[in-house]
Write a protein that holds these residues in place. Sequence first.
Motif: not given
Length: 162
Positions: A42-71
């Motif tokens: 409860n102390s952040f003013k912003s959240i940045v997710i950097d995928l600029t160096e990703v070659i590939s990313i699976d759907s489980t990881t994407l789902g957890l990133l979506a969870k972070l956004s929803i929360l």
Amino acid sequence: MSDGKIQFAEYNDTFVLKCVGDVRLTFCSALNETIENTIKANSFKSIVIDLTEVISIDSTTLGLLAKLSILSKRKFGMLPTLASTNPDVSRVLDSMGFNQVFNLVHTAAPCPECLDDLPEQDQSEAVVKERVLEAHQILMSLNESNRDEFRDLVSALESTPS
């Protein structure tokens, strides 16, 4: 084991999560724990997710990133920024409906040098199954295409005893 890594940092009231290389479900327990701890902080003013160096990313990881956004939206009233410069990754993000739960940018994200790797975690099969199931249920909630894409996987996971 994959040839990827996930790093994180807390930098000037910003939580930064950076994925590098080939990011797979081997990180799901550590990523989920990091997400839950971030939301509790409860102390952040912003959240940045950097995928600029990703070659590939699976759907489980994407789902957890979506969870972070929803929360984050629920608790802080903000959408995280997600940066992707890989056209293939950006196409997947667009098709998954990530424009609904992230501020998507297609430029490199400013990222501090003080990133730390997520810690390795022992993962029982039951814990991995729980994370995979949760991640795909979140993805299914984003749009009809995802519901169609992951329905069989989610049904199979739900019917498999732990």
